[in-house]
Motif scaffolding. Structure first.
Motif, PDB file in Angstrom:
ATOM      1  N   LEU A  55      -1.095  -6.137   0.170  1.00  0.00           N
ATOM      2  CA  LEU A  55      -1.893  -7.270  -0.295  1.00  0.00           C
ATOM      3  C   LEU A  55      -3.041  -7.544   0.676  1.00  0.00           C
ATOM      4  O   LEU A  55      -4.164  -7.808   0.260  1.00  0.00           O
ATOM      5  CB  LEU A  55      -1.028  -8.518  -0.461  1.00  0.00           C
ATOM      6  CG  LEU A  55      -1.754  -9.782  -0.927  1.00  0.00           C
ATOM      7  CD1 LEU A  55      -2.462  -9.569  -2.249  1.00  0.00           C
ATOM      8  CD2 LEU A  55      -0.776 -10.950  -1.011  1.00  0.00           C
ATOM      9  N   SER A  56      -2.764  -7.455   1.947  1.00  0.00           N
ATOM     10  CA  SER A  56      -3.801  -7.645   2.955  1.00  0.00           C
ATOM     11  C   SER A  56      -4.918  -6.608   2.793  1.00  0.00           C
ATOM     12  O   SER A  56      -6.105  -6.936   2.873  1.00  0.00           O
ATOM     13  CB  SER A  56      -3.199  -7.549   4.358  1.00  0.00           C
ATOM     14  OG  SER A  56      -4.196  -7.632   5.341  1.00  0.00           O
ATOM     15  N   GLU A  57      -4.539  -5.361   2.550  1.00  0.00           N
ATOM     16  CA  GLU A  57      -5.537  -4.305   2.347  1.00  0.00           C
ATOM     17  C   GLU A  57      -6.369  -4.554   1.090  1.00  0.00           C
ATOM     18  O   GLU A  57      -7.577  -4.304   1.081  1.00  0.00           O
ATOM     19  CB  GLU A  57      -4.868  -2.938   2.276  1.00  0.00           C
ATOM     20  CG  GLU A  57      -4.333  -2.467   3.610  1.00  0.00           C
ATOM     21  CD  GLU A  57      -3.632  -1.128   3.525  1.00  0.00           C
ATOM     22  OE1 GLU A  57      -3.903  -0.294   4.401  1.00  0.00           O
ATOM     23  OE2 GLU A  57      -2.825  -0.928   2.588  1.00  0.00           O
ATOM     24  N   VAL A  58      -5.733  -5.057   0.043  1.00  0.00           N
ATOM     25  CA  VAL A  58      -6.465  -5.387  -1.191  1.00  0.00           C
ATOM     26  C   VAL A  58      -7.463  -6.498  -0.901  1.00  0.00           C
ATOM     27  O   VAL A  58      -8.637  -6.405  -1.283  1.00  0.00           O
ATOM     28  CB  VAL A  58      -5.495  -5.786  -2.330  1.00  0.00           C
ATOM     29  CG1 VAL A  58      -6.251  -6.399  -3.509  1.00  0.00           C
ATOM     30  CG2 VAL A  58      -4.679  -4.582  -2.790  1.00  0.00           C
ATOM     31  N   GLU A  59      -7.030  -7.539  -0.208  1.00  0.00           N
ATOM     32  CA  GLU A  59      -7.921  -8.654   0.108  1.00  0.00           C
ATOM     33  C   GLU A  59      -9.094  -8.229   0.991  1.00  0.00           C
ATOM     34  O   GLU A  59     -10.178  -8.786   0.886  1.00  0.00           O
ATOM     35  CB  GLU A  59      -7.157  -9.786   0.808  1.00  0.00           C
ATOM     36  CG  GLU A  59      -6.320 -10.627  -0.119  1.00  0.00           C
ATOM     37  CD  GLU A  59      -5.813 -11.890   0.551  1.00  0.00           C
ATOM     38  OE1 GLU A  59      -6.062 -12.095   1.764  1.00  0.00           O
ATOM     39  OE2 GLU A  59      -5.155 -12.680  -0.144  1.00  0.00           O
ATOM     40  N   ARG A  60      -8.888  -7.260   1.848  1.00  0.00           N
ATOM     41  CA  ARG A  60      -9.957  -6.783   2.736  1.00  0.00           C
ATOM     42  C   ARG A  60     -10.812  -5.707   2.080  1.00  0.00           C
ATOM     43  O   ARG A  60     -11.745  -5.186   2.691  1.00  0.00           O
ATOM     44  CB  ARG A  60      -9.366  -6.260   4.046  1.00  0.00           C
ATOM     45  CG  ARG A  60      -8.840  -7.383   4.934  1.00  0.00           C
ATOM     46  CD  ARG A  60      -8.270  -6.881   6.239  1.00  0.00           C
ATOM     47  NE  ARG A  60      -6.933  -6.324   5.994  1.00  0.00           N
ATOM     48  CZ  ARG A  60      -6.488  -5.183   6.503  1.00  0.00           C
ATOM     49  NH1 ARG A  60      -7.238  -4.456   7.295  1.00  0.00           N
ATOM     50  NH2 ARG A  60      -5.271  -4.759   6.230  1.00  0.00           N
ATOM     51  N   GLY A  61     -10.515  -5.366   0.830  1.00  0.00           N
ATOM     52  CA  GLY A  61     -11.310  -4.370   0.112  1.00  0.00           C
ATOM     53  C   GLY A  61     -11.032  -2.951   0.547  1.00  0.00           C
ATOM     54  O   GLY A  61     -11.820  -2.047   0.288  1.00  0.00           O
ATOM     55  N   GLN A  62      -9.895  -2.730   1.191  1.00  0.00           N
ATOM     56  CA  GLN A  62      -9.553  -1.390   1.658  1.00  0.00           C
ATOM     57  C   GLN A  62      -8.730  -0.603   0.641  1.00  0.00           C
ATOM     58  O   GLN A  62      -8.617   0.608   0.746  1.00  0.00           O
ATOM     59  CB  GLN A  62      -8.803  -1.468   2.989  1.00  0.00           C
ATOM     60  CG  GLN A  62      -9.669  -2.016   4.102  1.00  0.00           C
ATOM     61  CD  GLN A  62      -8.937  -2.120   5.411  1.00  0.00           C
ATOM     62  OE1 GLN A  62      -7.709  -2.165   5.451  1.00  0.00           O
ATOM     63  NE2 GLN A  62      -9.682  -2.156   6.498  1.00  0.00           N
ATOM     64  N   LYS A  63      -8.137  -1.291  -0.307  1.00  0.00           N
ATOM     65  CA  LYS A  63      -7.356  -0.646  -1.366  1.00  0.00           C
ATOM     66  C   LYS A  63      -7.842  -1.131  -2.715  1.00  0.00           C
ATOM     67  O   LYS A  63      -8.185  -2.298  -2.889  1.00  0.00           O
ATOM     68  CB  LYS A  63      -5.858  -0.971  -1.246  1.00  0.00           C
ATOM     69  CG  LYS A  63      -5.190  -0.412  -0.018  1.00  0.00           C
ATOM     70  CD  LYS A  63      -5.008   1.073  -0.137  1.00  0.00           C
ATOM     71  CE  LYS A  63      -4.263   1.602   1.083  1.00  0.00           C
ATOM     72  NZ  LYS A  63      -4.179   3.027   1.108  1.00  0.00           N
ATOM     73  N   GLU A  64      -7.852  -0.224  -3.666  1.00  0.00           N
ATOM     74  CA  GLU A  64      -8.218  -0.532  -5.050  1.00  0.00           C
ATOM     75  C   GLU A  64      -6.917  -0.880  -5.782  1.00  0.00           C
ATOM     76  O   GLU A  64      -6.044  -0.026  -5.930  1.00  0.00           O
ATOM     77  CB  GLU A  64      -8.870   0.694  -5.682  1.00  0.00           C
ATOM     78  CG  GLU A  64      -9.565   0.426  -6.971  1.00  0.00           C
ATOM     79  CD  GLU A  64     -11.061   0.256  -6.771  1.00  0.00           C
ATOM     80  OE1 GLU A  64     -11.622  -0.531  -7.537  1.00  0.00           O
ATOM     81  OE2 GLU A  64     -11.641   0.889  -5.895  1.00  0.00           O
ATOM     82  N   ALA A  65      -6.780  -2.114  -6.204  1.00  0.00           N
ATOM     83  CA  ALA A  65      -5.555  -2.559  -6.859  1.00  0.00           C
ATOM     84  C   ALA A  65      -5.502  -2.078  -8.312  1.00  0.00           C
ATOM     85  O   ALA A  65      -6.516  -2.105  -9.019  1.00  0.00           O
ATOM     86  CB  ALA A  65      -5.454  -4.078  -6.807  1.00  0.00           C
ATOM     87  N   SER A  66      -4.325  -1.660  -8.753  1.00  0.00           N
ATOM     88  CA  SER A  66      -4.143  -1.270 -10.148  1.00  0.00           C
ATOM     89  C   SER A  66      -4.160  -2.520 -11.025  1.00  0.00           C
ATOM     90  O   SER A  66      -4.019  -3.645 -10.537  1.00  0.00           O
ATOM     91  CB  SER A  66      -2.797  -0.556 -10.318  1.00  0.00           C
ATOM     92  OG  SER A  66      -1.731  -1.468 -10.105  1.00  0.00           O
ATOM     93  N   SER A  67      -4.299  -2.324 -12.317  1.00  0.00           N
ATOM     94  CA  SER A  67      -4.294  -3.468 -13.236  1.00  0.00           C
ATOM     95  C   SER A  67      -2.948  -4.186 -13.198  1.00  0.00           C
ATOM     96  O   SER A  67      -2.896  -5.415 -13.287  1.00  0.00           O
ATOM     97  CB  SER A  67      -4.636  -3.025 -14.652  1.00  0.00           C
ATOM     98  OG  SER A  67      -3.724  -2.053 -15.111  1.00  0.00           O
ATOM     99  N   GLU A  68      -1.868  -3.429 -13.034  1.00  0.00           N
ATOM    100  CA  GLU A  68      -0.538  -4.056 -12.941  1.00  0.00           C
ATOM    101  C   GLU A  68      -0.428  -4.922 -11.685  1.00  0.00           C
ATOM    102  O   GLU A  68       0.106  -6.029 -11.735  1.00  0.00           O
ATOM    103  CB  GLU A  68       0.575  -2.993 -12.907  1.00  0.00           C
ATOM    104  CG  GLU A  68       0.749  -2.217 -14.198  1.00  0.00           C
ATOM    105  CD  GLU A  68      -0.156  -0.994 -14.302  1.00  0.00           C
ATOM    106  OE1 GLU A  68      -0.050  -0.294 -15.322  1.00  0.00           O
ATOM    107  OE2 GLU A  68      -0.969  -0.746 -13.401  1.00  0.00           O
ATOM    108  N   LEU A  69      -0.944  -4.413 -10.574  1.00  0.00           N
ATOM    109  CA  LEU A  69      -0.893  -5.176  -9.332  1.00  0.00           C
ATOM    110  C   LEU A  69      -1.777  -6.414  -9.420  1.00  0.00           C
ATOM    111  O   LEU A  69      -1.368  -7.507  -8.997  1.00  0.00           O
ATOM    112  CB  LEU A  69      -1.309  -4.309  -8.144  1.00  0.00           C
ATOM    113  CG  LEU A  69      -1.289  -5.001  -6.786  1.00  0.00           C
ATOM    114  CD1 LEU A  69       0.109  -5.501  -6.451  1.00  0.00           C
ATOM    115  CD2 LEU A  69      -1.775  -4.061  -5.707  1.00  0.00           C
TER     116      LEU A  69
END
Length: 108
Positions: A55-69
């Protein structure tokens, strides 16, 4: 002299080739919503059933979250996915319209 100053300002304000990535915009928006709700990463990660680190990586723009996530995170934040996507779309549109116009005078 003045051209160099203006050129430096342009590069600082709008770096050449800068684009706002979707994952950056989504992450910034999710973090803003979480912080506005006075929630911790741990709380939201637990409710969304995702690891705190991810979640931290998603918030920092380091991971592309799937639609399910994204759906799970939105549910954990008690917001509609469509609201998140609409807000992100608005932010990207603002970024795309941002420009700096330099007006020069031939008399100088």
């Amino acid at each position: 002299p003045i051209y160099n100053l203006i050129s430096a300002v342009i590069r600082t304000v709008i770096p050449k080739g800068t684009t706002m990535l979707l994952r950056d915009a989504v992450g910034k928006e999710l973090r803003a919503i979480r912080v506005a709700q006075s929630r911790t990463l741990r709380d939201v990660a637990r409710d969304a059933r995702v690891s705190l680190g991810y979640l931290s990586e998603v918030e920092r723009g380091q991971k592309e979250a799937s639609s399910e996530l994204l759906s799970a995170i939105c549910t954990a934040l008690n917001i509609q996915l469509s609201t998140l996507l609409s807000d992100v779309t608005s932010q990207i549109a603002k970024h795309e319209k941002t420009s700096l116009t330099v007006i020069t005078s031939d008399a100088a």
